[in-house]
Structure formats: C-alpha cells, structure tokens
Design an enzyme around this catalytic site. Structure first.
Site, PDB file in Angstrom:
ATOM      1  N   GLU A 192      -2.092 -10.839 -10.204  1.00 29.50           N
ATOM      2  CA  GLU A 192      -2.828 -10.269  -9.060  1.00 29.50           C
ATOM      3  C   GLU A 192      -2.861  -8.747  -9.167  1.00 29.50           C
ATOM      4  O   GLU A 192      -2.449  -8.027  -8.252  1.00 29.50           O
ATOM      5  CB  GLU A 192      -2.251 -10.756  -7.727  1.00 29.50           C
ATOM      6  N   GLU A 209      -2.430 -20.343  -9.752  1.00 26.33           N
ATOM      7  CA  GLU A 209      -1.865 -20.526  -8.400  1.00 26.33           C
ATOM      8  C   GLU A 209      -2.884 -21.278  -7.560  1.00 26.33           C
ATOM      9  O   GLU A 209      -4.044 -20.844  -7.459  1.00 26.33           O
ATOM     10  CB  GLU A 209      -1.529 -19.185  -7.741  1.00 26.33           C
TER      11      GLU A 209
HETATM   12  O1  AHR Z   1       2.649 -17.964  -4.390  1.00 29.68           O
HETATM   13  C1  AHR Z   1       2.954 -16.938  -3.499  1.00 29.68           C
HETATM   14  C2  AHR Z   1       2.237 -15.642  -3.834  1.00 29.68           C
HETATM   15  O2  AHR Z   1       0.857 -15.804  -3.679  1.00 29.68           O
HETATM   16  C3  AHR Z   1       2.380 -15.141  -5.232  1.00 29.68           C
HETATM   17  O3  AHR Z   1       3.554 -14.402  -5.420  1.00 29.68           O
HETATM   18  C4  AHR Z   1       1.191 -14.243  -5.400  1.00 29.68           C
HETATM   19  O4  AHR Z   1       0.748 -14.160  -6.733  1.00 29.68           O
HETATM   20  C5  AHR Z   1       0.165 -14.863  -4.472  1.00 29.68           C
HETATM   21  O5  AHR Z   1      -0.416 -13.922  -3.662  1.00 29.68           O
END
Ligand code: AHR
Length: 510
Positions: free
Chosen positions: A191, A312
């Site tokens: 991110e 994710e």
């Molecule tokens: O999964 C939780 C968080 O969500 C992670 O650390 C981040 O990459 C995303 O914003």
C-alpha cells in the site's frame, strides 16, 4: 470426499423452491486454478502472530517448537499454499534485523499501525520461515520500502536465500540455520499509496525499480517480485505501474475489502436481510474491479508476463465489543462463509491473469480462518469454505453456465444472482462442483446438464445453519460446520441438486 459427516435432514428447508439450470462443460477445461489463490496472510496485528500462531516454547498452551499445535493442525488441513508476512501496514515499519538472533537481545518497538502495542520481535524471519516449512507453505515476504533502506532489503534477501560464504549467510548460520530457505514471493512495499509511504504512482514506480534491482537471485533461488498495487477502483495506479515498471515486476498487487462504508462498517454478527444482500453485492463487485485492472494490464502486457496478485481481500467489520479497536478482532458468520465462496467462484474465472490471492487474515484478524482465546480455539465458517474448496487447488477450471433468478440489491452494483457456482477437474481426473444458494428464504432446485462426462452419483458436503448470523464461539465451536450432503441425484446426464436456503455445497461427481 475425504470426510464422513452425519447426514442432515433438509426437508424443512425445502418447502419453497426456485429453479436454477446450469450446463457443465466438462470437455472444455484448459486453465489451471493456481493453488496460490487460496493463500493466507499473517500480519503483526492484534493476536494474529502472538497468541494466534506463536505462543513460544515455554507456553502452557500445547505447542510445537513454539507454534500452537491446534492451529498448526487446523492449517495443515487447509493445505495453505502460500503465507504472506509480516504485513500489511506493519511491513513498512518492520526492520528485519530486530527480529533475528537471541530473543532476549531483540529490541522492542511500538506497533504504530495497530493499537500502539509493544512488539518484542520474538517472532521474526527464522520463526516465520520455519513455520512455512512445518506447514508445507510457500513464504511470501513483504519488504519494507516505506521506512527501510535498499541495503536493508537487499541484505534480507541475502540472509534468507544465500547458500554461499556471504556475510548474511554467515549471520544466518550464527543464528542456527545452516541452509538457506527457498523464498519465491517477495513484495517490494505494501500500500505504497497509503500506510506504505503515501507515494504517487509515478514516484513509487521509480522506487520499485531501485529497490527491486538489489533483490538478487542467490544460488538457484528465483525471486518472484511483486510491486505494491492499487486498492479497489484506483485504475490509474495500475496504469502508471504497467507503463513505468512493466516486465521489471513479476506481479502487481491489488487490495479489495468487502466494506460498504468505512465510517460505519457494521457488526459482524448483528445485521438484517438488507445489509446481508448488500454485503454480497459489494463482495461480487470484486469481479468488475478485477476485470478493469486486468484490461489495463492486458493493454500493456498482452502476453501476461505480469501476474495480478490480490494479496488482501475479505470482510472488514467493527471489532468485537470490548476488544482493542486497533486489533481488528471480528466474529465470522455464515454470511462471511458465503462471501468467501462467491469470491472463489469469481477468482476461478480470472486465473489467466490472477495468480495469487491472500485473505486477510489467517488467525484472529478480520475474516480469519481461526479464532483463539488463550487455550481455546475455534474454526470459523470461512475456514470450512477454504477446506471444502481446496479440492479446486491446481485443478483444471471447467466452464459452468448458470441461469438463475437475480435480486436487485443496490444501484451501485449489478443484480445479485441467487445461485453461484464453480467447477474443476483435479489432477486425478475427479470433477468437483461447488454451489452457493445466497437466498435467505428459498431453497433451489438446481438442474445441471453434464456435458462431456458420464457420471452415476454425486457425493459431498454442505455448510449451512439455521440463521445467517450463526457463528462459532469458544463455548459452541460447532454451531456452523460442514456435514454430509445427500440432496444430489443423477439421471442420464442431468445432475439434480436440492440446495437449501443460505447454503454452500461441494460435490464430487463420480
Ligand atoms: O489487513 C489489514 C490492513 O489492511 C493491512 O495492514 C493493510 O495493508 C490494509 O490496509
């Protein structure tokens, strides 16, 4: 199927039935469903690592070399293909050298992203890679770009993968590990548009090029380098990265969470029918997002050198009342299980480009597989979907045409199909079909024409429960669990299935 369960009496749930028809093209499979789309993610966040995976060798909780034995055994059943670590946002504040060597000498740090918890670094690189070996899982390390140096990342790669007489290999040997590990997946930041450094895509593209230059391939280890990608609808990020990085990356990541309103995420367990259906509409919105990112990637890279890595995804609800808001501990109901099955049905369609996905997260965080509390542990409904669907890992995707009723749920997303499904043929030649009936009230009479195969019977499992908000607790860990399914019959080339309301079924066609 591998397990025998007591049979369920489904008659009560079948009083009202709707019709769904499908055609399975068993003779048309060509694309392999990479097992890596069933990947997991473990971040130093709340009790994912500490208490969830790792308790230390001296713990009174039964453990294997410091890892919780109950959690290890449950994860082995899932056949976890790949595990991403150490974050997430944590990764861009993590300095790996703080997490090696004698534990008493490891410095502590503040976990600024996640509740200001003190991190004692007792779980570090050796502990992570040894865990992957115990699980038979491919490691995926996310390197620190936001606050780490190029040198630091280069040395980390050397520490884990160099076999020779190099300084970092010597350091690893001092720490008790003679041979290098094999590490394939290497993330260059996370991110980077946000918690990973708040960069613009043009700037990050150059930063990626610089950091990745020094991530070397040592002694036969070939790194698969993954650039930090977009979130949701940020198509510009993907465009700029494809244009400016191109084949210098092996993979480009993407994050998509099933959240309708980031300021009011809602309870994991208390929701009405309208919220349930909207959740599924938002979940299915991932298909359009994947399509659009893929279209951009196709325009720059028609030969599909760069993979899309959805590293994710999952539901994100309010934390459980009374828990630390920074620890993201949430319950997990039959609704979450349906989010997982619908998501896999979509993932299977895009595996020409989509080569990995990692649900957030494996234990005690967000849409987890497992919840723990001290000595207690429970498997979530989402865990059961991952276990039921693991028959599709590395199987050949078989097209399944579906005609089913739809429901208008939200103007932001298309109509919601009442039945979703996917099919594959595994390496032994067995055909599996997974079906989900999202309808809260009506059972479905599903009729599948089997094209290109002969079959006599279909056996499998079903995951359902009395209420969509049903979930497992430490005191009632088996409220939602799969049982044997006996609602499928075959006549000629037609498979008929009585699919109860709010249920997920996986069948092996024999
Ligand atoms: O999964 C939780 C968080 O969500 C992670 O650390 C981040 O990459 C995303 O914003």
């Amino acid at each position: 199927m591998r397990r025998l369960f007591t049979s369920i009496l489904l008659v009560g749930a079948l009083t009202v039935s709707a019709q769904t028809t499908m055609t399975l093209h068993a003779d048309q499979g060509k694309q392999i469903i990479p097992k890596e789309i069933y990947g997991q993610f473990a971040e130093h966040l709340g009790s994912c690592i500490y208490g969830g995976l790792w308790v230390g060798e001296g713990s009174s909780i039964p453990n294997t070399q410091g890892y919780r034995t109950d959690v290890l055994n449950a994860l082995k059943e899932l056949k976890v293909p790949v595990l991403r670590w150490p974050g997430g946002c944590f990764a861009d504040e993590y300095h790996w050298m703080d997490g090696i060597g004698p534990k008493a000498d490891r410095p502590k740090m503040v976990n600024n992203n996640w509740g200001g918890t003190i991190e004692d670094n007792s779980f570090g690189t050796n502990e992570f890679l040894n865990l992957c070996e115990l699980l038979g899982t491919e490691p995926y390390i996310s390197g620190n770009v936001g606050s780490g140096t190029v040198e630091e990342m280069a040395k980390w790669v050397e520490y884990v993968t160099s076999e020779g007489d190099s300084p970092m290999a010597r350091l690893r040997r001092q720490n008790g590990r003679d041979h290098a590990w094999k590490v394939k997946y290497w993330g260059v930041g996370n991110e980077s548009w946000g918690c990973g450094g708040n960069m613009r895509p043009e700037y990050y593209a150059d930063v990626y090029r610089r950091y990745s230059t020094y991530c070397r391939n040592y002694d036969g280890n070939r790194l698969f380098k993954i650039a930090s990608g977009a979130s949701d609808y940020d198509y510009n990020w993907t465009r700029v990265l494809m244009e400016n990085v191109g084949n210098r990356m092996d993979g480009l990541s993407l994050h998509y969470y099933t959240v309708m309103d980031w300021n009011a995420k809602g309870s994991a367990t208390q929701f009405n029918d309208e919220i349930y259906y909207k959740t599924l509409a938002k979940c299915r919105g991932i298909e359009d997002v994947i399509k659009r990112h893929v279209a951009i990637m196709d325009s720059f890279d028609p030969n599909k050198h760069v993979a899309l890595m959805l590293d994710e995804w999952g539901t994100w609800w309010d934390v459980e009342p009374g828990t630390n808001p920074g620890h993201l501990f949430q319950q997990n109901t039959l609704r979450d299980a349906i989010v997982a099955s619908l998501t896999f049905d979509i993932f299977h369609k895009y595996t020409e480009r989509l080569k990995m996905a990692n649900i957030a997260q494996v234990v005690n965080v967000l849409q987890s597989m497992i919840l723990t509390n001290d000595k207690k542990m429970t498997l979530t409904p989402t865990y059961h979907v991952f276990r039921m669907y693991n028959v599709h890992q590395d199987a050949t995707y078989l097209p399944l045409d579906i005609q089913t009723a739809t429901k208008e749920v939200s103007p932001s997303f298309g109509p919601l199909p009442m039945v979703s499904g996917t099919a594959s043929r595994d390496q032994q030649g067995k055909v599996h079909i997974s079906l989900t009936n999202v309808d809260l009230q009506n059972a479905q009479e599903v009729s599948i024409t089997l094209q290109g195969m002969n079959a006599k019977k279909a056996v499998g499992e079903i995951l359902t429960s009395g209420n969509i908000s049903d979930h497992n607790t430490f005191d009632a860990p088996n409220q939602v669990k799969p049982i044997a399914f006996n609602g499928a019959t075959i006549s000629g080339n037609v498979l008929k299935i009585k699919l109860p309301a709010k249920s997920i079924v996986t069948l092996e066609i024999q």
